[in-house]
Design an enzyme around this catalytic site. Structure first.
Site, PDB file in Angstrom:
ATOM      1  N   LYS A 178      -8.238  -0.623  -4.492  1.00 50.60           N
ATOM      2  CA  LYS A 178      -7.757  -1.776  -3.300  1.00 50.60           C
ATOM      3  C   LYS A 178      -9.183  -2.526  -3.173  1.00 50.60           C
ATOM      4  O   LYS A 178     -10.017  -1.865  -2.453  1.00 50.60           O
ATOM      5  CB  LYS A 178      -7.090  -1.342  -2.149  1.00 50.60           C
ATOM      6  CG  LYS A 178      -6.820  -2.367  -1.315  1.00 50.60           C
ATOM      7  CD  LYS A 178      -5.879  -1.790  -0.100  1.00 50.60           C
ATOM      8  CE  LYS A 178      -5.555  -2.931   0.817  1.00 50.60           C
ATOM      9  NZ  LYS A 178      -4.923  -2.626   1.866  1.00 50.60           N
ATOM     10  N   LYS A 231      -5.026  -3.050  -6.838  1.00 53.89           N
ATOM     11  CA  LYS A 231      -4.601  -4.227  -5.758  1.00 53.89           C
ATOM     12  C   LYS A 231      -5.935  -4.997  -5.588  1.00 53.89           C
ATOM     13  O   LYS A 231      -6.904  -4.583  -5.208  1.00 53.89           O
ATOM     14  CB  LYS A 231      -4.013  -3.464  -4.662  1.00 53.89           C
ATOM     15  CG  LYS A 231      -3.769  -4.661  -3.577  1.00 53.89           C
ATOM     16  CD  LYS A 231      -3.028  -3.860  -2.380  1.00 53.89           C
ATOM     17  CE  LYS A 231      -2.867  -4.841  -1.291  1.00 53.89           C
ATOM     18  NZ  LYS A 231      -2.412  -4.305  -0.052  1.00 53.89           N
TER      19      LYS A 231
HETATM   20  C1  PBG Z   1      -3.098  -3.250   4.875  1.00 53.88           C
HETATM   21  C2  PBG Z   1      -2.619  -3.849   3.815  1.00 53.88           C
HETATM   22  C3  PBG Z   1      -2.781  -5.175   3.222  1.00 53.88           C
HETATM   23  C4  PBG Z   1      -1.937  -5.354   2.254  1.00 53.88           C
HETATM   24  C5  PBG Z   1      -1.030  -4.185   2.163  1.00 53.88           C
HETATM   25  N1  PBG Z   1      -1.475  -3.425   3.170  1.00 53.88           N
HETATM   26  C6  PBG Z   1      -3.804  -6.238   3.801  1.00 53.88           C
HETATM   27  C7  PBG Z   1      -5.230  -5.780   3.992  1.00 53.88           C
HETATM   28  O1  PBG Z   1      -5.725  -4.587   3.529  1.00 53.88           O
HETATM   29  O2  PBG Z   1      -5.795  -6.353   4.728  1.00 53.88           O
HETATM   30  C8  PBG Z   1      -2.193  -6.679   1.499  1.00 53.88           C
HETATM   31  C9  PBG Z   1      -0.643  -6.992   0.860  1.00 53.88           C
HETATM   32  C10 PBG Z   1      -0.735  -8.183   0.304  1.00 53.88           C
HETATM   33  O3  PBG Z   1      -1.758  -9.093   0.521  1.00 53.88           O
HETATM   34  O4  PBG Z   1       0.216  -8.854  -0.166  1.00 53.88           O
HETATM   35  N2  PBG Z   1      -3.157  -1.970   5.186  1.00 53.88           N
END
Ligand code: PBG
Length: 306
Positions: A178, A231
């Protein structure tokens, strides 16, 4: 006949946002056609998605500020509306696959995925909090736990806690690679979960790195992940491809909020064809090697075929 890649609704997971309350449907400006739903309306929405072939969902809670604290206590509290919602959704629709979010940020007064002390994220002390959250969700009946926090060692820690509490059948989809991405902006609007200070670069990955994704994946495999996620998706197709070549677990990709928002924005202006851009996006993510895609396009994609 000779097409190498086909996108099927069966491989899409539809992310939905839930808020506490009754008869609530709040639109999210930067994510057209996505809403924060209260449970009563969310159940109706899920039912309409099931009718057009969607059978997997991931639910994210938008939590009121007064319930947030530094250690995310509300995340595993018995009164948590998210846990109650999981119970109710699974009892009404036992046949669907329901995935959760495990991370501190929706419940943290600091807006970070880990415990913050003196401006730093404390990795190891975050793990027991994540594990409590995961066990509470498993107890509520979730099928797949989705740790989205990127703390080191959390997959093994959560797997152990699940097993020790008897939840041997609950799966883990790890947010393996991520990235610290600008494309999460609309999601943070949706949940009001932006960090109060600093950024997420000490735990999310550096967009300049791909070998690091292989190291993260290796650890997740050893620690017991069932599915590996990359991601965001569109800027990281090479990473999806590398993970798919190197590991024999299913690979998923999260086609994130910013990727959804930009296609909507451009098509509202008449600069892109919405349906074609959506199908091309999902197809390229699959072609890169993701067999599972988490996407806000799920409903529109499913509607195309209905
Ligand atoms: C945070 C989380 C995020 C997303 C899913 N879980 C955002 C972040 O890390 O700030 C992002 C999903 C998206 O942008 O569609 N635990």
């Amino acid at each position: 006949m000779i097409a190498e890649t086909n996108v099927s609704v069966n491989q899409l997971i539809y992310p939905l946002f839930i808020v506490d309350g009754f008869n609530v449907k709040i639109s999210i400006e930067s994510m057209p056609n996505c809403y924060r739903w209260s449970l009563d309306l969310l159940l109706i929405e899920i039912e309409s998605c099931i009718k057009i072939g969607i059978n997997s969902f991931v639910i994210f809670p938008a939590v009121e500020d007064h319930l947030k604290d530094k250690v995310a206590t509300y995340s595993y509290s018995e009164n948590n509306f998210y846990l109650k919602a999981i119970r109710e959704i699974k009892s009404k629709f036992p046949e669907i696959t329901l995935m959760s979010d495990v991370a501190m940020d929706p419940y943290s007064s600091d807006g970070h995925d880990g415990l913050v002390r003196n401006g730093e994220i404390i990795n190891d002390e975050t793990l027991p909090i994540l594990a409590k959250m995961a066990v509470a969700q498993a107890d509520a009946g979730i099928d797949i736990i989705g740790p989205s926090d990127m703390m080191d060692g959390r997959i093994g820690f959560i797997r152990n806690s699940l097993d020790n509490n008897g939840f041997i059948d609950t799966s883990l989809m790890s947010y393996t690679a991520k990235y610290a991405s600008a494309f999460y902006g609309p999601f943070r609007d949706a949940l009001d979960s932006a960090p109060k200070s600093g950024d997420k670069k000490t735990y999310q990955m550096d967009p300049r790195n791909s070998k690091e994704a292989l190291r993260e994946a290796e650890l997740d495999v050893i620690e017991g992940a069932d599915i590996l996620m990359v991601k965001p998706a569109m800027c990281y197709l090479d990473v999806i491809n590398q993970l798919n070549q190197s590991f024999d677990l299913p690979i998923s990709a999260y086609n994130v909020s910013g990727e959804y928002a930009m296609i909507h924005a451009a098509s509202q202006k008449g600069w892109l064809d919405y349906e074609k851009s959506m199908v091309e996006t999902l197809t390229s993510i699959k072609r890169a090697g993701a067999s599972i895609i988490l996407t806000y396009f799920a409903k529109d994609f499913a509607s195309l075929n209905n």
